[in-house]
Motif scaffolding. Structure first.
Motif, PDB file in Angstrom:
ATOM      1  N   LEU A   1      12.402  12.048 -50.070  1.00 43.95           N
ATOM      2  CA  LEU A   1      13.811  12.831 -50.227  1.00 43.95           C
ATOM      3  C   LEU A   1      14.701  11.994 -49.172  1.00 43.95           C
ATOM      4  O   LEU A   1      15.955  12.687 -49.092  1.00 43.95           O
ATOM      5  N   GLY A   2      14.513  10.750 -48.781  1.00 44.88           N
ATOM      6  CA  GLY A   2      15.290  10.102 -48.150  1.00 44.88           C
ATOM      7  C   GLY A   2      15.147  10.267 -46.675  1.00 44.88           C
ATOM      8  O   GLY A   2      14.169  10.798 -46.207  1.00 44.88           O
ATOM      9  N   HIS A   3      15.882   9.694 -45.550  1.00 40.62           N
ATOM     10  CA  HIS A   3      15.677   9.606 -44.343  1.00 40.62           C
ATOM     11  C   HIS A   3      16.915   9.810 -43.607  1.00 40.62           C
ATOM     12  O   HIS A   3      18.091   9.629 -44.224  1.00 40.62           O
ATOM     13  N   PHE A   4      16.852  10.229 -42.475  1.00 35.88           N
ATOM     14  CA  PHE A   4      17.909  10.204 -41.565  1.00 35.88           C
ATOM     15  C   PHE A   4      17.682   9.333 -40.079  1.00 35.88           C
ATOM     16  O   PHE A   4      16.442   9.536 -39.886  1.00 35.88           O
ATOM     17  N   ASP A   5      18.438   9.050 -39.471  1.00 35.71           N
ATOM     18  CA  ASP A   5      18.383   8.249 -38.076  1.00 35.71           C
ATOM     19  C   ASP A   5      18.730   9.354 -36.998  1.00 35.71           C
ATOM     20  O   ASP A   5      19.817   9.789 -37.319  1.00 35.71           O
ATOM     21  N   TYR A   6      18.084   9.220 -35.917  1.00 40.65           N
ATOM     22  CA  TYR A   6      18.659   9.977 -34.526  1.00 40.65           C
ATOM     23  C   TYR A   6      17.995   9.305 -33.426  1.00 40.65           C
ATOM     24  O   TYR A   6      17.411   8.571 -33.626  1.00 40.65           O
ATOM     25  N   THR A   7      18.503   9.646 -32.014  1.00 41.69           N
ATOM     26  CA  THR A   7      18.133   9.279 -30.961  1.00 41.69           C
ATOM     27  C   THR A   7      17.297  10.414 -30.514  1.00 41.69           C
ATOM     28  O   THR A   7      17.581  11.456 -30.256  1.00 41.69           O
ATOM     29  N   SER A   8      15.997   9.850 -30.350  1.00 42.85           N
ATOM     30  CA  SER A   8      14.885  10.985 -29.736  1.00 42.85           C
ATOM     31  C   SER A   8      15.301  11.525 -28.226  1.00 42.85           C
ATOM     32  O   SER A   8      16.045  10.753 -27.783  1.00 42.85           O
ATOM     33  N   GLY A   9      14.500  12.395 -27.914  1.00 49.72           N
ATOM     34  CA  GLY A   9      14.505  13.074 -26.511  1.00 49.72           C
ATOM     35  C   GLY A   9      14.375  11.731 -25.432  1.00 49.72           C
ATOM     36  O   GLY A   9      14.935  11.807 -24.290  1.00 49.72           O
ATOM     37  N   SER A  10      13.571  10.938 -25.649  1.00 49.82           N
ATOM     38  CA  SER A  10      13.313   9.721 -24.830  1.00 49.82           C
ATOM     39  C   SER A  10      14.209   8.355 -25.129  1.00 49.82           C
ATOM     40  O   SER A  10      13.993   7.378 -24.311  1.00 49.82           O
ATOM     41  N   GLY A  11      15.271   8.984 -25.892  1.00 47.15           N
ATOM     42  CA  GLY A  11      16.299   7.635 -26.221  1.00 47.15           C
ATOM     43  C   GLY A  11      16.071   6.677 -27.239  1.00 47.15           C
ATOM     44  O   GLY A  11      16.610   5.563 -27.129  1.00 47.15           O
ATOM     45  N   LYS A  12      15.054   6.848 -27.954  1.00 51.64           N
ATOM     46  CA  LYS A  12      14.554   5.661 -28.795  1.00 51.64           C
ATOM     47  C   LYS A  12      15.315   6.047 -30.217  1.00 51.64           C
ATOM     48  O   LYS A  12      15.423   7.138 -30.656  1.00 51.64           O
ATOM     49  N   LYS A  13      15.680   4.870 -30.824  1.00 51.31           N
ATOM     50  CA  LYS A  13      16.125   5.068 -32.269  1.00 51.31           C
ATOM     51  C   LYS A  13      14.900   5.432 -32.979  1.00 51.31           C
ATOM     52  O   LYS A  13      14.265   4.620 -33.011  1.00 51.31           O
ATOM     53  N   SER A  14      15.353   6.702 -33.546  1.00 47.47           N
ATOM     54  CA  SER A  14      14.228   7.058 -34.598  1.00 47.47           C
ATOM     55  C   SER A  14      14.740   7.111 -36.086  1.00 47.47           C
ATOM     56  O   SER A  14      15.948   7.272 -36.231  1.00 47.47           O
ATOM     57  N   ARG A  15      13.766   7.004 -37.051  1.00 47.75           N
ATOM     58  CA  ARG A  15      13.940   7.239 -38.229  1.00 47.75           C
ATOM     59  C   ARG A  15      13.089   8.206 -38.798  1.00 47.75           C
ATOM     60  O   ARG A  15      11.790   7.991 -38.684  1.00 47.75           O
ATOM     61  N   GLN A  16      13.522   9.284 -39.535  1.00 43.60           N
ATOM     62  CA  GLN A  16      12.470  10.349 -39.972  1.00 43.60           C
ATOM     63  C   GLN A  16      12.463  10.200 -41.680  1.00 43.60           C
ATOM     64  O   GLN A  16      13.847  10.247 -42.513  1.00 43.60           O
ATOM     65  N   PHE A  17      11.526   9.683 -42.057  1.00 42.48           N
ATOM     66  CA  PHE A  17      11.221   9.756 -43.586  1.00 42.48           C
ATOM     67  C   PHE A  17      10.925  11.296 -44.166  1.00 42.48           C
ATOM     68  O   PHE A  17       9.943  11.576 -43.559  1.00 42.48           O
ATOM     69  N   ASN A  18      11.469  11.762 -45.065  1.00 40.84           N
ATOM     70  CA  ASN A  18      11.324  12.864 -45.536  1.00 40.84           C
ATOM     71  C   ASN A  18      10.759  13.002 -46.944  1.00 40.84           C
ATOM     72  O   ASN A  18      11.144  12.256 -48.023  1.00 40.84           O
ATOM     73  N   PHE A  19       9.753  14.000 -47.258  1.00 42.15           N
ATOM     74  CA  PHE A  19       8.934  14.173 -48.497  1.00 42.15           C
ATOM     75  C   PHE A  19       8.692  15.463 -49.065  1.00 42.15           C
ATOM     76  O   PHE A  19       8.662  16.515 -48.086  1.00 42.15           O
ATOM     77  N   ALA A  20       8.801  15.557 -50.383  1.00 37.56           N
ATOM     78  CA  ALA A  20       8.585  16.945 -50.809  1.00 37.56           C
ATOM     79  C   ALA A  20       6.828  16.953 -50.656  1.00 37.56           C
ATOM     80  O   ALA A  20       6.362  16.221 -51.399  1.00 37.56           O
ATOM     81  N   VAL A  21       6.472  18.166 -50.266  1.00 36.92           N
ATOM     82  CA  VAL A  21       4.774  18.317 -50.401  1.00 36.92           C
ATOM     83  C   VAL A  21       4.476  19.513 -50.850  1.00 36.92           C
ATOM     84  O   VAL A  21       5.328  20.845 -50.737  1.00 36.92           O
ATOM     85  N   ASP A  22       3.379  19.522 -51.680  1.00 35.99           N
ATOM     86  CA  ASP A  22       2.792  20.951 -52.190  1.00 35.99           C
ATOM     87  C   ASP A  22       1.781  21.119 -51.279  1.00 35.99           C
ATOM     88  O   ASP A  22       0.817  20.095 -50.998  1.00 35.99           O
ATOM     89  N   VAL A  23       1.278  22.312 -50.929  1.00 39.62           N
ATOM     90  CA  VAL A  23       0.165  22.686 -50.090  1.00 39.62           C
ATOM     91  C   VAL A  23      -1.004  23.562 -51.048  1.00 39.62           C
ATOM     92  O   VAL A  23      -0.643  23.966 -52.010  1.00 39.62           O
ATOM     93  N   VAL A  24      -2.120  23.426 -50.683  1.00 36.68           N
ATOM     94  CA  VAL A  24      -3.305  24.104 -51.467  1.00 36.68           C
ATOM     95  C   VAL A  24      -3.067  25.375 -51.279  1.00 36.68           C
ATOM     96  O   VAL A  24      -3.147  26.134 -52.202  1.00 36.68           O
ATOM     97  N   ALA A  25      -2.676  26.178 -50.235  1.00 33.85           N
ATOM     98  CA  ALA A  25      -2.523  27.372 -50.135  1.00 33.85           C
ATOM     99  C   ALA A  25      -1.200  27.704 -49.190  1.00 33.85           C
ATOM    100  O   ALA A  25      -1.375  26.941 -48.035  1.00 33.85           O
ATOM    101  N   ALA A  26      -0.309  28.573 -49.431  1.00 31.71           N
ATOM    102  CA  ALA A  26       0.676  28.857 -48.367  1.00 31.71           C
ATOM    103  C   ALA A  26       0.633  29.715 -46.958  1.00 31.71           C
ATOM    104  O   ALA A  26       1.375  29.853 -46.094  1.00 31.71           O
ATOM    105  N   GLU A  27      -0.673  30.209 -46.866  1.00 30.40           N
ATOM    106  CA  GLU A  27      -1.177  31.113 -45.977  1.00 30.40           C
ATOM    107  C   GLU A  27      -2.694  30.814 -45.659  1.00 30.40           C
ATOM    108  O   GLU A  27      -3.286  30.540 -46.551  1.00 30.40           O
ATOM    109  N   PRO A  28      -2.889  30.868 -44.460  1.00 33.72           N
ATOM    110  CA  PRO A  28      -2.307  31.426 -43.323  1.00 33.72           C
ATOM    111  C   PRO A  28      -1.567  30.070 -42.406  1.00 33.72           C
ATOM    112  O   PRO A  28      -2.118  29.064 -42.498  1.00 33.72           O
TER     113      PRO A  28
END
Length: 149
Positions: A85-112
Motif C-alpha cells: 500500500l505504499g510507504h511514508f517517511d518520518y523522523t523517529s523519536g530517536s531522530g532517525k530517518k525512518s520509512r514505513q512500508f505498509n501492507f494489507a493483511v488478512d488474519v486467521v481470526a479477528a479476535e481475541p
C-alpha cells in the motif's frame, strides 16, 4: 503473498534514499473493518491511533517483520499479505530517518486482540474517515481504492 524480489527492491531503494530505520505497518482487515491501535499517552506521539507497526530487525525481511509485528502487537496470526500500500517517511523519536512500508493483511481470526504495547484498539469500517495521521490516511485511501470502496 507479496513477491520477495519486490520486497528486496523496496529495501534497496530505502537505503539509496538514506533511510536509517525500516518499519512495517499492517492494514489488518476483517469484514470491511480495519484494526487501529492507540498509542500510550506517555509514548512518542502518545494517544494517536495507528496501524500495527514496528521496526524491521537486522537480517529480517519485510514480510517476516510484518507477520512478527502483527502477532507481537495484537496476538493475531497473519493468514495472507495481500497488497503493498505504499510507504511514508518520518523522523523517529530517536531522530532517525525512518520509512514505513505498509501492507494489507488478512488474519486467521479477528479476535481475541491481545494488546502488548498499546492502550486500546478499535475495529473501524474502512469506508469511514478514520482518526489517524495524514500519512496513515494516505495508506488507507490506497487500501480503499484496491477494495473498490
Amino acid at each position: 503473498m507479496v513477491d520477495a524480489q519486490f520486497l528486496q527492491h523496496l529495501v534497496a531503494e530505502a537505503k539509496e534514499d538514506g533511510v536509517q530505520q525500516l518499519v512495517v505497518g499492517a492494514v489488518v482487515q476483517h469484514d470491511g473493518n480495519v484494526l487501529l491501535l492507540q498509542r500510550p499517552a506517555d509514548d512518542f506521539m502518545g494517544g494517536i491511533f495507528e496501524l500495527p507497526s514496528g521496526k524491521v530487525e537486522v537480517g529480517e525481511t519485510l514480510d517476516v517483520a510484518l507477520t512478527r509485528e502483527v502477532t507481537e502487537e495484537t496476538g493475531l496470526d497473519v493468514a495472507d499479505i495481500s497488497d503493498y500500500l505504499g510507504h511514508f517517511d518520518y523522523t523517529s523519536g530517536s531522530g532517525k530517518k525512518s520509512r514505513q512500508f505498509n501492507f494489507a493483511v488478512d488474519v486467521v481470526a479477528a479476535e481475541p486482540v491481545m494488546l502488548m504495547e498499546h492502550d486500546h484498539y478499535q475495529w473501524t469500517p474502512l469506508a469511514e474517515e478514520l482518526p489517524v495521521t495524514d500519512a496513515v490516511k494516505g495508506v488507507l485511501v490506497k487500501c480503499r481504492e484496491l477494495r473498490g470502496l
